[in-house]
Design an enzyme around this catalytic site. Structure first.
Site, PDB file in Angstrom:
ATOM      1  N   ASP A   1       0.874  -1.179   0.000  1.00 19.80           N
ATOM      2  CA  ASP A   1       0.000   0.000   0.000  1.00 19.80           C
ATOM      3  C   ASP A   1       0.910   1.228   0.000  1.00 19.80           C
ATOM      4  OD1 ASP A   1      -2.402   1.566   0.252  1.00 19.80           O
ATOM      5  OD2 ASP A   1      -1.976   1.816   2.376  1.00 19.80           O
ATOM      6  N   SER A   2       0.305   2.379  -0.226  1.00 18.55           N
ATOM      7  CA  SER A   2       1.073   3.618  -0.131  1.00 18.55           C
ATOM      8  C   SER A   2       1.513   3.882   1.310  1.00 18.55           C
ATOM      9  CB  SER A   2       0.205   4.794  -0.603  1.00 18.55           C
ATOM     10  OG  SER A   2      -0.984   4.843   0.172  1.00 18.55           O
TER      11      SER A   2
ATOM     12  N   CYS B   1      -4.367  -1.661  -1.892  1.00 16.15           N
ATOM     13  CA  CYS B   1      -4.528  -0.232  -2.130  1.00 16.15           C
ATOM     14  C   CYS B   1      -5.490  -0.104  -3.304  1.00 16.15           C
ATOM     15  CB  CYS B   1      -3.165   0.365  -2.475  1.00 16.15           C
ATOM     16  SG  CYS B   1      -3.217   2.095  -2.956  1.00 16.15           S
TER      17      CYS B   1
ATOM     18  N   GLU C   1      -2.776   8.403   8.075  1.00 11.86           N
ATOM     19  CA  GLU C   1      -1.308   8.348   8.057  1.00 11.86           C
ATOM     20  C   GLU C   1      -0.708   9.157   9.200  1.00 11.86           C
ATOM     21  OE1 GLU C   1       1.146   6.781   6.110  1.00 11.86           O
ATOM     22  OE2 GLU C   1      -0.575   5.626   5.401  1.00 11.86           O
TER      23      GLU C   1
ATOM     24  N   CYS D   1     -11.157   2.677  -0.082  1.00  9.88           N
ATOM     25  CA  CYS D   1      -9.741   2.974   0.165  1.00  9.88           C
ATOM     26  C   CYS D   1      -9.376   2.227   1.436  1.00  9.88           C
ATOM     27  CB  CYS D   1      -9.538   4.475   0.352  1.00  9.88           C
ATOM     28  SG  CYS D   1      -7.911   4.935   1.023  1.00  9.88           S
TER      29      CYS D   1
ATOM     30  N   HIS E   1      -7.350   2.777   3.696  1.00  8.03           N
ATOM     31  CA  HIS E   1      -7.138   3.578   4.911  1.00  8.03           C
ATOM     32  C   HIS E   1      -8.443   3.774   5.695  1.00  8.03           C
ATOM     33  CE1 HIS E   1      -3.267   4.677   3.107  1.00  8.03           C
ATOM     34  NE2 HIS E   1      -2.917   5.243   4.253  1.00  8.03           N
TER      35      HIS E   1
HETATM   36  N1  DGL Z   1      -4.846   3.139   0.767  1.00 13.82           N
HETATM   37  C1  DGL Z   1      -4.953   3.624  -0.546  1.00 13.82           C
HETATM   38  C2  DGL Z   1      -6.214   3.164  -1.245  1.00 13.82           C
HETATM   39  O1  DGL Z   1      -6.743   2.129  -0.911  1.00 13.82           O
HETATM   40  C3  DGL Z   1      -4.642   5.016  -0.930  1.00 13.82           C
HETATM   41  C4  DGL Z   1      -4.476   6.151  -0.051  1.00 13.82           C
HETATM   42  C5  DGL Z   1      -3.562   7.145  -0.737  1.00 13.82           C
HETATM   43  O2  DGL Z   1      -2.357   6.879  -0.736  1.00 13.82           O
HETATM   44  O3  DGL Z   1      -4.086   8.119  -1.275  1.00 13.82           O
HETATM   45  O4  DGL Z   1      -6.711   3.799  -2.150  1.00 13.82           O
END
Ligand code: DGL
Length: 290
Positions: free
Chosen positions: A14-15, A77, A156, A188, A190
Site C-alpha cells: 500500500d502507499s 490499495c 497516516e 480505500c 485507509h
Molecule cells: N490506501 C490507498 C487506497 O486504498 C490510498 C491512499 C492514498 O495513498 O491516497 O486507495
C-alpha cells in the site's frame, strides 16, 4: 520463472498504513501464512498523484516483492489497483496478483433505497477498474461517488479519531446521505480505520462495507486453487518494509492494529520517478529473501 513454494510469504503493499486493514484480515483468516508488507510512505498519498507515478511505484514494489520470493501479491490499495493492476499483471506474468476494487457488487445487493455511496481517492474514481466495476454491477442502482481528499492523510498522521476527523467525515457523508444512500462502500484501505466514526455519523440505518474480510477470503480460495496454501504448523513470519522511517511505521502500526512491526526502512534510489527509459526505481537496501 520457477514456481514459488507454498511456504513462501504473501506480499502485500500500500502507499502507507492503509493496507494494514487488509493485512490484519489476512493474518486472522489465514493464520499459517507468512507475510511481507510494503508501505511506500515516501510517496503517500497515492490518491492525488498522476497515474504514471502510481504505476511506476507499484511496479518497483512488485519487483521487490517478487524478488523476495513472494508466492502471491495483494495490492492492498484501491488506488494502485485502479491505476496499475492491469499493468502489473502484464509486467509480472505467471505471478498471482490480487487487487482491490470498491465493493460495489455487495453494496448493490444490500441496498434497499437503490442508492449506494462510494468513498475513494480521486485516482481510484478515474481508473478503468472502477468504471468497469460500476458498469458490471450497478444495474438500476444509483452510485454516488465521494472523493475523500485528506482522509488517508489523517490516518497516516495517526489521528483517525477526533473533532477534525469528524468534521471531514461529515462533509463527505452529507452529499451521499442527502442523495438517499443507505449503503456506503469504503473504497480505500485507509478508511476502515475510521469505520467506527463513519458508522456513528451516518447513523444506524446505513450499512458501511469494509472489503478487507472478502479480500482475505478470496485470497484463501486462490491459494487453495493454485495449491499454494502454506503447510500448517510450520511457524509464520511477518515482516514489514517502509520507504519512510521505521520508528514511525512501528509506532503507527502499534497504534492502529496493536502489533510490534519491527519494520525495516528501505529508501528509494532515485527518489523521483523518471521516464520509462531511465534508470528504474530501486531500493537502496533490498530485503533479504525469506
Ligand atoms: N490506501 C490507498 C487506497 O486504498 C490510498 C491512499 C492514498 O495513498 O491516497 O486507495
Amino acid at each position: 520463472m520457477t514456481a514459488p513454494a507454498a511456504a513462501a510469504p504473501i506480499g502485500i503493499f500500500d502507499s502507507g498504513v492503509g493496507g494494514l486493514s487488509v493485512w490484519r484480515q489476512i493474518v486472522r483468516q489465514l493464520p499459517d501464512e507468512s507475510t511481507l508488507y510494503f508501505a511506500d510512505r515516501a510517496h503517500v498519498p497515492y490518491g492525488s498523484r498522476h497515474s504514471r507515478e502510481i504505476r511506476f511505484y507499484s511496479e518497483a514494489i512488485c519487483a521487490c516483492l517478487v524478488e523476495a520470493g513472494c508466492k502471491a501479491i495483494v495490492v492492498a490499495c484501491n488506488t494502485a489497483s485502479a491505476v496499475a493492476l492491469h499493468h502489473l499483471r502484464e509486467r509480472f506474468p505467471g505471478h498471482l496478483i490480487l487487487g482491490l476494487e470498491p465493493a460495489v457488487k455487495p453494496a448493490v445487493a444490500l441496498t434497499r433505497s437503490g442508492v449506494v455511496g462510494v468513498m475513494a481517492t480521486p485516482a481510484t474514481f478515474q481508473g478503468q477498474l472502477y468504471r468497469a466495476t460500476v458498469g458490471r454491477h450497478a444495474g438500476e442502482v444509483t452510485v454516488v461517488e465521494q472523493v475523500c481528499l485528506g482522509l488517508a492523510d489523517l490516518v497516516e498522521a495517526g489521528i483517525p479519531e477526533g473533532a477534525d476527523t469528524d468534521a471531514l467525515l461529515r462533509s463527505f457523508l452529507e452529499p451521499m446521505l442527502a442523495a438517499g444512500a443507505d449503503t456506503i462502500v469504503l473504497g480505500c484501505t485507509h478508511y476502515p480505520f475510521v469505520i467506527d466514526a463513519i458508522r456513528r455519523l451516518a447513523g444506524p440505518e446505513v450499512t458501511v462495507i469494509d472489503p478487507a474480510p472478502a479480500v482475505a477470503r478470496h485470497l484463501g480460495c486462490l491459494l487453495k486453487r493454485h495449491d499454494l496454501e502454506a503447510p500448517a504448523g510450520r511457524g509464520v513470519e511477518h515482516r514489514f518494509l517502509t520507504t519512510g522511517q521505521a520508528a514511525c511505521f512501528d509506532r503507527d502500526a502499534s497504534h492502529l492494529i496493536g502489533i510490534d512491526a519491527a519494520s525495516q526502512a528501505v529508501p528509494w534510489r532515485p527518489d523521483t520517478p523518471r521516464d520509462s527509459e531511465a534508470e528504474p526505481l530501486r531500493l537502496q537496501s533490498p530485503p533479504q529473501p525469506f
